[in-house]
Design an enzyme around this catalytic site. Sequence first.
Site, PDB file in Angstrom:
ATOM      1  N   LYS A  24      13.946  -5.738  -3.355  1.00  0.00           N
ATOM      2  CA  LYS A  24      12.924  -6.289  -2.443  1.00  0.00           C
ATOM      3  C   LYS A  24      11.534  -6.137  -3.062  1.00  0.00           C
ATOM      4  O   LYS A  24      10.743  -7.072  -3.069  1.00  0.00           O
ATOM      5  CB  LYS A  24      12.971  -5.541  -1.105  1.00  0.00           C
ATOM      6  CG  LYS A  24      11.784  -5.834  -0.223  1.00  0.00           C
ATOM      7  CD  LYS A  24      11.770  -5.004   1.038  1.00  0.00           C
ATOM      8  CE  LYS A  24      11.103  -3.660   0.922  1.00  0.00           C
ATOM      9  NZ  LYS A  24       9.636  -3.647   0.880  1.00  0.00           N
ATOM     10  N   CYS A 118      -0.569   1.641   9.407  1.00  0.00           N
ATOM     11  CA  CYS A 118       0.830   1.304   9.667  1.00  0.00           C
ATOM     12  C   CYS A 118       1.596   2.596   9.855  1.00  0.00           C
ATOM     13  O   CYS A 118       1.026   3.673   9.737  1.00  0.00           O
ATOM     14  CB  CYS A 118       1.414   0.426   8.570  1.00  0.00           C
ATOM     15  SG  CYS A 118       1.731   1.278   7.054  1.00  0.00           S
ATOM     16  N   PRO A 124      -4.902   2.078   2.588  1.00  0.00           N
ATOM     17  CA  PRO A 124      -6.048   1.232   2.254  1.00  0.00           C
ATOM     18  C   PRO A 124      -5.742   0.265   1.105  1.00  0.00           C
ATOM     19  O   PRO A 124      -4.732   0.408   0.419  1.00  0.00           O
ATOM     20  CB  PRO A 124      -7.113   2.248   1.834  1.00  0.00           C
ATOM     21  CG  PRO A 124      -6.373   3.462   1.409  1.00  0.00           C
ATOM     22  CD  PRO A 124      -5.088   3.483   2.171  1.00  0.00           C
ATOM     23  N   ILE A 125      -6.657  -0.720   0.906  1.00  0.00           N
ATOM     24  CA  ILE A 125      -6.504  -1.615  -0.248  1.00  0.00           C
ATOM     25  C   ILE A 125      -7.760  -1.572  -1.128  1.00  0.00           C
ATOM     26  O   ILE A 125      -8.055  -2.489  -1.869  1.00  0.00           O
ATOM     27  CB  ILE A 125      -6.170  -3.078   0.171  1.00  0.00           C
ATOM     28  CG1 ILE A 125      -7.235  -3.648   1.119  1.00  0.00           C
ATOM     29  CG2 ILE A 125      -4.801  -3.203   0.780  1.00  0.00           C
ATOM     30  CD1 ILE A 125      -7.167  -5.186   1.227  1.00  0.00           C
ATOM     31  N   LEU A 127      -8.427   0.018  -3.768  1.00  0.00           N
ATOM     32  CA  LEU A 127      -8.225  -0.029  -5.222  1.00  0.00           C
ATOM     33  C   LEU A 127      -7.964  -1.464  -5.700  1.00  0.00           C
ATOM     34  O   LEU A 127      -8.373  -1.850  -6.784  1.00  0.00           O
ATOM     35  CB  LEU A 127      -7.076   0.901  -5.641  1.00  0.00           C
ATOM     36  CG  LEU A 127      -7.265   2.367  -5.237  1.00  0.00           C
ATOM     37  CD1 LEU A 127      -6.018   3.194  -5.533  1.00  0.00           C
ATOM     38  CD2 LEU A 127      -8.471   2.971  -5.953  1.00  0.00           C
ATOM     39  N   ILE A 329       2.870  10.979  -1.600  1.00  0.00           N
ATOM     40  CA  ILE A 329       2.376   9.590  -1.704  1.00  0.00           C
ATOM     41  C   ILE A 329       1.757   9.120  -0.389  1.00  0.00           C
ATOM     42  O   ILE A 329       0.660   8.572  -0.386  1.00  0.00           O
ATOM     43  CB  ILE A 329       3.507   8.617  -2.127  1.00  0.00           C
ATOM     44  CG1 ILE A 329       4.212   9.124  -3.394  1.00  0.00           C
ATOM     45  CG2 ILE A 329       2.968   7.195  -2.312  1.00  0.00           C
ATOM     46  CD1 ILE A 329       3.428   9.024  -4.673  1.00  0.00           C
TER      47      ILE A 329
HETATM   48  C1  UD1 Z   1       4.791   0.073  -2.864  1.00  0.00           C
HETATM   49  C2  UD1 Z   1       6.154  -0.257  -2.318  1.00  0.00           C
HETATM   50  C3  UD1 Z   1       6.596   0.805  -1.299  1.00  0.00           C
HETATM   51  C4  UD1 Z   1       6.502   2.198  -1.898  1.00  0.00           C
HETATM   52  C5  UD1 Z   1       5.123   2.422  -2.517  1.00  0.00           C
HETATM   53  C6  UD1 Z   1       5.026   3.735  -3.281  1.00  0.00           C
HETATM   54  C7  UD1 Z   1       6.216  -2.665  -2.425  1.00  0.00           C
HETATM   55  C8  UD1 Z   1       6.231  -3.960  -1.692  1.00  0.00           C
HETATM   56  N1  UD1 Z   1       6.115  -1.545  -1.680  1.00  0.00           N
HETATM   57  O1  UD1 Z   1       3.869   0.019  -1.778  1.00  0.00           O
HETATM   58  O2  UD1 Z   1       7.944   0.530  -0.912  1.00  0.00           O
HETATM   59  O3  UD1 Z   1       6.713   3.161  -0.911  1.00  0.00           O
HETATM   60  O4  UD1 Z   1       4.810   1.357  -3.450  1.00  0.00           O
HETATM   61  O5  UD1 Z   1       5.983   3.818  -4.263  1.00  0.00           O
HETATM   62  O6  UD1 Z   1       6.328  -2.633  -3.636  1.00  0.00           O
HETATM   63  N2  UD1 Z   1      -3.647   3.469  -2.110  1.00  0.00           N
HETATM   64  C9  UD1 Z   1      -5.020   3.582  -1.934  1.00  0.00           C
HETATM   65  N3  UD1 Z   1      -5.776   2.457  -2.114  1.00  0.00           N
HETATM   66  C10 UD1 Z   1      -5.231   1.252  -2.482  1.00  0.00           C
HETATM   67  C11 UD1 Z   1      -3.839   1.162  -2.656  1.00  0.00           C
HETATM   68  C12 UD1 Z   1      -3.068   2.288  -2.472  1.00  0.00           C
HETATM   69  O7  UD1 Z   1      -5.534   4.647  -1.624  1.00  0.00           O
HETATM   70  O8  UD1 Z   1      -5.983   0.284  -2.638  1.00  0.00           O
HETATM   71  C13 UD1 Z   1      -2.799   4.675  -1.904  1.00  0.00           C
HETATM   72  C14 UD1 Z   1      -1.793   4.508  -0.751  1.00  0.00           C
HETATM   73  O9  UD1 Z   1      -2.375   4.808   0.488  1.00  0.00           O
HETATM   74  C15 UD1 Z   1      -0.738   5.504  -1.163  1.00  0.00           C
HETATM   75  C16 UD1 Z   1      -0.723   5.410  -2.703  1.00  0.00           C
HETATM   76  O10 UD1 Z   1      -1.983   4.845  -3.052  1.00  0.00           O
HETATM   77  O11 UD1 Z   1      -1.121   6.798  -0.805  1.00  0.00           O
HETATM   78  C17 UD1 Z   1       0.382   4.554  -3.295  1.00  0.00           C
HETATM   79  O12 UD1 Z   1       0.404   3.304  -2.645  1.00  0.00           O
HETATM   80  P1  UD1 Z   1       0.892   1.980  -3.391  1.00  0.00           P
HETATM   81  O13 UD1 Z   1       1.569   2.369  -4.664  1.00  0.00           O
HETATM   82  O14 UD1 Z   1      -0.243   1.041  -3.471  1.00  0.00           O
HETATM   83  O15 UD1 Z   1       1.967   1.422  -2.371  1.00  0.00           O
HETATM   84  P2  UD1 Z   1       2.313  -0.071  -2.050  1.00  0.00           P
HETATM   85  O16 UD1 Z   1       2.062  -0.925  -3.242  1.00  0.00           O
HETATM   86  O17 UD1 Z   1       1.686  -0.447  -0.772  1.00  0.00           O
END
Ligand code: UD1
Length: 426
Positions: A24, A118, A124-125, A127, A329
């Site tokens: 997925k 969620c 957050p996004i 990054l 995480i």
């Molecule tokens: C992806 C996976 C999810 C998995 C996660 C971690 C997909 C569709 N989903 O989610 O199943 O659990 O990786 O392996 O591939 N963060 C920030 N700022 C950002 C982006 C992330 O602080 O802009 C933080 C998040 O809150 C989290 C960590 O970074 O604590 C990792 O998140 P991330 O690797 O981005 O997860 P997803 O890509 O959302």
Amino acid sequence: MEKIRIIGSPEKPLRGKVTISGAKNAVLPAIAASLLTREKVHLTNIPLVKDVFTILTLMSELGAEYEINGNSLTIVTRDVIRHEASYQLVRAMRASILVLGPLLARHGQAVVALPGGCAIGSRPIDLHLHGLEKLGANFILEHGYIKAEAKKLRGTVIEFEKKTVGGTENLIMAATLAEGETILKNCAQEPEVADLCELLIKMGAKIDGVGEETIRIKGVSELGGTSHDIIPDRIEAGTFLVAGALTRGDIHLDQVRPDHMTTIIEKLRYSGAKIEEKEEGSLRVQGSEEIKPQDIVTSPYPGFPTDMQAQFMVLMTQANGTSIITETIFDRRFLHVNELLRLGANIEVHGDKAIIKGKTPLSGAETTATDLRASACLILAGLIAKGETIINDIEHLDRGYERIEEKLKQLGASIERISTEKENKK
Ligand code: UD1
């Protein structure tokens, strides 16, 4: 509304063969990547799960046409006709934000709803946005939407402050069509990120350092169509390995990539399960009578995946002794604990640590799934809990597992999907 009903028993080993679906988390970015070209992208081994249909709905709104044939998908976006990912879609599936990078790169504009909180903590996004800004995009936040535009993206050096799977994917996709060279440092190294790079390379992207922490991308003026086989789902495979170990069963898994699952396999072997690679692309798990406790810390790949944490917790309830799981995480990713307590587990949560005392017999109960992996964890628990377990809110399960109840049934589990309507009529 549908539920899952399981009649479990601590003495019912699962046996047989199961075929693992495509990943997925690899297919979602692959579909988003198809936005980078006007030509057809053909993907095989796609899992038929709800998240795939959600992203396809979004892609249609953006102008894509697609056709699904069995587990193959052909998708083409001749012209981008809209550039907005609505709140409804982003709320249903956070990975909708993966269209941000491709839309900016190809179309110069994108409007994407902010995901908001969620079930597994605030995600957050920042990054993603920070990286795209460095490539030359401008953002404003209005009415809960990020409005982005970029006349031309320009390559630069970006170092992620923290490893992010989606952020790395968004930036890689944007950089493929940027002017000049982009160097991404501290990239997420998950196999799904590497699979996206392989697809992009076939589409004509110039990417060096696939699967590494530093990725170099030389922008090209356009990308073309291609065919690509999606990698197997290492989390689905891991879930079935835990099912084998937990039920003291004997399960053959087909269509897997053991090299993507090294840490999961290592931890399961330590717990006492016997795991063998039978032939290329297949694994056999045999559970042992005695399950050993152990400590687990989730971390970015190649560390132990957060997406396997809930499933492992069930196994640890059956270990002889105390285990500690540390979730590094996501915050609030222990919502499944309360449900496991209802089945009789002995677990205490202290901050980012769950302390699991085994071995505790589980007894069936009515439960509610709080997120995707929590649903899988409840199914595993239901298999060994004595009597009937009901799992409500299984839409989370359908987001990421393809026909899991049918696959488990084939292995001998007493499991069925029931509709609430049918129940009410009883
Ligand atoms: C992806 C996976 C999810 C998995 C996660 C971690 C997909 C569709 N989903 O989610 O199943 O659990 O990786 O392996 O591939 N963060 C920030 N700022 C950002 C982006 C992330 O602080 O802009 C933080 C998040 O809150 C989290 C960590 O970074 O604590 C990792 O998140 P991330 O690797 O981005 O997860 P997803 O890509 O959302």
